[in-house]
Scaffold this active site. Structure first.
Site: not given
Length: 820
Positions: A182-186, A218-219, A222
């Protein structure tokens, strides 16, 4: 493996790496989507870019310089703060970025391309100005407003609810079309699947709007629960994911309830809780009962990508929620403060988090032991809690006994020496009388009770069996059990149909009232399943008709909540209640109940539709979304029962729809239940209207997958120019949806669809092992099916297992399913 022999204790190492991003179909590491470069490094993608000790506890400070052709890649992005941009010779330019916070390499990110940018400057609670930005494909910038506003709402919410402030000068979201997740919290540079950013009323549904807000939240969350405090190793994945899912659930609930009167806010939060529990039961409970069952902190894995599971995420969130329940809102906030005080900037374990919470719990309750709670982290499976009551009318007492059990599951079955220990289960209970009035519960003399909540009480079940005796219960009570789903367990209690009907109509706890309706309809569908299995005449219990009529006409209830209250249990939830699973008879029984309710209450469904059908400017607010949800549910009931008036209304709604929710709300039941000469022209119209919008075409593929009447239709859809297996969204829209949710065709008695599944798993595995492994999990519970489905499923799994050069991802899934 790299060996460096040097007597020096400090030195500079330069590594030059060469890779081919355009050929990287795995979408891990550095890859190309469209004309732009993106990275995905979690869990082990960074090693595809360069040599590195690729572990989450190796934390480094990053200075990144990007150099590229200015025309093709005018935007060069990485983590942290932008230090410098400058032009170079030969139409090239470079950008230098610095992330001042040490991080593991899985949080590294790089993006290069040409994008639309939507941005705003916001002010944190300490008075700092920060830049919020969303980058998306050229021409899509107008569709990013909701995501940008959601980002700002998430920032303000985290400050207010947890005291956590954005720590960088900017926060960036970048949209990509090809993405495994869905997505990435970089850190500071989140990379998002386009489906969780782009939205406008014409192309996105209410569910899309809610999902975008939740995933953006959510991201962003994080940034602290995952980035500032990260995992020591991948066994601790739920440390960041379970906690952050809990936080995004609370964020969404608060956003849904904001600016609403108290009763409406309570209803809005209940809708969110019901949605979360439904997702848990349809995905995680089957996982807990299958070959891939594992604790939220697994003991071993062959491929870490296979452990981004519903257990780690959704069940992990429930385990955090139980700690919130036991500590209370203020106690949990104090525990979070203590967690960050101890571990900010560190790579830590699940035990470190529990230690922080335990320190607060033992201060609040010095005589109580929190150690039992840790069993949730080390044991797999879904516990069952059996409830027994003894009511003494003379003494006016009610004794409630809770007995817990949890069988060995997954790899636990391979260890006969393993003895499963009792869980710490906060069990929320209430009592009502026959008229629906709450019965006050006196807990002053009771032990192992945490607190009272809205006429209910939290019982602390820590042993195999415990009994609580409630005094001064002057009338026989009806039990309202596991209110608000206070623990991820099954409840076994011998309700009568009449008791469930009373709870369905009168329980003051919205979740428990919905739960009673689910239990009531589940029992009826499972009874009818046996009727159809033996080709006997079927009829619907009149109590079901009465309950649905009562809830249909209860105007005191919010529309969104009523929509959930009137929705039948999902097939996947019903499968878990059936042994062995007979999918076609279950499908037949569920459809019979739906169609009977539709025809018996046709007039009421028509009235409900008209009461909630409003034409006007679109708004994704919970009140408006709830009205659309109830209206479209009414339409589905009407069309399933072949109501001519319902079909007419659906045709009118489709043609006049001013938003995607209403358009799909009309098209979906028409495709599933109306004659093809009515539905197909609309499907073709939908295709032609939106064929240039990939996200909407994903919706079209899903609609067609769910409505397909034979496997030939699915094969035909795969041959269309718009279908490709290389795009995970498109594969999920057609293949996943067909195999998971089209019971009638996928579970056809000849087993042909199972072989189709096997062929597509192998085909996907050659392109993208991570997506293939997720697709392979559809067969996890094959052994629970009745013959001949069971044998056909086994044969399909064996076909995959024998495929040459099968990836480690898919091999682990299939071998565990086959127990080889």
């Amino acid at each position: 493996m790299l060996f460096i022999n040097t007597p020096l204790t400090k030195f500079k190492l330069t590594i030059v790496s060469i890779c081919n991003p355009s050929a990287n179909s795995t979408l891990m590491g550095l890859y190309v989507s469209g004309k732009s470069f993106f990275t995905q490094c979690e869990a082990e993608g960074f090693r595809r870019i360069t040599f590195f000790p690729d572990r989450p506890d190796v934390m480094s400070e990053y200075f990144v310089t990007l150099n590229a052709d200015k025309t093709r890649f005018p935007m060069l992005l990485s983590n942290g703060n932008l230090l410098e941009q400058k032009d170079l010779e030969n139409n090239r330019h470079e950008a230098k970025w610095h992330d001042p916070f040490k991080k593991p390499c899985y949080l590294f990110a790089l993006v290069a391309g040409d994008f639309d940018v939507r941005e705003k400057t916001s002010t944190t609670r300490s008075g700092r100005e920060v830049l919020l930005q969303v980058y998306s494909d050229k021409g899509s910038g107008e569709q990013t407003l909701w995501a940008l506003d959601s980002l700002e709402r998430a920032m303000f919410w985290d400050e207010k609810r947890f005291g956590l402030e954005l720590d960088l000068n900017r926060f960036m979201i970048v949209v990509v079309r090809d993405f495994n997740m869905g997505a990435m919290e970089n850190k500071g540079l989140n990379i998002f699947n386009a489906s969780y950013v782009l939205a406008d009323p014409e192309t996105a549904t209410d569910t899309n709007y809610t999902g975008i807000e939740a995933v953006v939240g959510h991201e962003y969350f994080h940034n602290w629960t995952g980035n500032r405090v990260t995992c020591r190793d991948w066994f601790q994945l739920s440390l960041k994911e379970g906690l952050t899912v809990f936080r995004d659930q609370e964020f969404t609930a608060d956003m849904m309830a904001r600016n609403l009167p108290e009763q409406a806010a309570l209803s809005a939060r209940a809708v969110k809780r019901i949605d979360d529990v439904t997702r848990l039961r349809t995905a995680q409970f089957p996982e807990d009962a299958g070959p891939m069952a594992h604790p939220i902190r697994p003991d071993s894995y062959q491929e870490i990508g296979n452990f981004y599971t519903s257990t780690v995420y959704e069940k992990g969130a429930e385990i955090i929620r139980m700690q919130h329940t036991l500590l209370g809102e203020q106690g949990f906030r104090t525990g979070m403060d203590e967690y960050f005080r101890r571990h900010d900037g560190q790579a830590v374990t699940c035990d470190d988090f529990v230690n922080a919470m335990e320190s607060i719990y033992t201060k609040q309750y010095p005589q109580k032991d929190f150690a039992v709670f840790r069993h949730w982290y080390s044991q797999a499976g879904t516990p069952r809690v059996k409830v027994e009551i003894i009511y003494d009318e003379v003494k006016q007492t009610c004794a409630v006994t809770l007995t817990q059990s949890c069988e060995k599951v997954g790899v636990e079955k391979l260890h006969p020496e393993l003895e499963k220990k009792p869980f710490f289960i906060p069990f929320h209970i209430g009592m009502i009388d026959a008229e629906g009035n709450s019965i006050a519960l006196d807990v002053s003399s009771l032990e192992n009770v945490t607190t009272t909540i809205n006429d209910g009480v939290i019982l602390e079940l820590k042993e195999p069996s415990q009994t609580w005796i409630f005094q001064r219960i002057s009338r026989r009570p009806f039990l309202s059990l596991l209110r608000d789903f206070s623990a991820p367990v099954y409840v076994d209690y011998d309700y009568s149909i009449e008791e469930l009907a009373i709870l369905c109509a009168h329980d003051k706890n919205p979740f428990a009232r919905w739960e009673a309706a689910q239990e009531l309809s589940s029992r009826e569908i499972l009874r009818l399943c046996q009727v159809f299995e033996h080709d006997e005449p079927a009829s619907l219990n009149p109590i079901i008709l009465d309950v649905w009529k009562h809830n249909l006409t209860d105007r005191s209830l919010d529309s969104g909540y009523r929509a959930w209250l009137l929705t039948l249990p999902a097939e996947k939830i019903l499968f878990e209640k059936l042994s062995p699973i007979t999918p076609l008879s279950l499908y037949q029984a569920r459809e019979f109940v739906r169609q009977t309710l539709g025809s018996a209450h046709e007039k009421l469904w028509l009235e409900t539709y008209q009461q909630n059908h409003h034409q006007g400017e679109y708004s994704p607010d919970p009140i408006s979304a709830g009205q659309r949800s109830l209206k479209n549910l009414a339409l589905a009931y009407l069309i399933s029962s072949q109501s001519k008036q319902g079909i007419k209304l659906a045709l009118q709604q489709y043609q006049s729809a001013q938003n995607m929710t209403d358009r799909m709300g009309a098209l979906s039941p028409l495709l599933n239940y109306a004659p093809r000469e009515i539905s197909q022209p609309l499907s073709q119209d939908f295709n032609q209207r939106f064929q240039d919008n990939p996200l909407v075409m994903d919706k079209w593929f899903t609609l067609e997958a769910l409505a397909a009447k034979d496997l030939q239709q699915i094969n035909g859809l795969m041959q269309t120019p718009l279908f490709t297996l290389r795009n995970p969204n498109r594969a999920r829209a057609l293949l996943f949806q067909f195999c998971i949710n089209n019971t009638l065709v996928f579970h056809a008695k000849d087993g042909s669809a199972y072989q189709f599944w096997a062929d597509k798993v192998c085909e996907l595995d050659r392109l993208n092992p991570e997506v293939a492994a997720r697709f392979a999990r559809i067969m996890d519970n094959w052994q629970r099916y009745a013959s001949p489905n069971k044998e056909f499923m086994q044969k399909a799994l064996q076909t995959v297992a024998q495929y040459p050069k099968l990836s480690k991802n898919t091999t682990e899934i299939v071998s565990k399913a086959l127990n080889i």
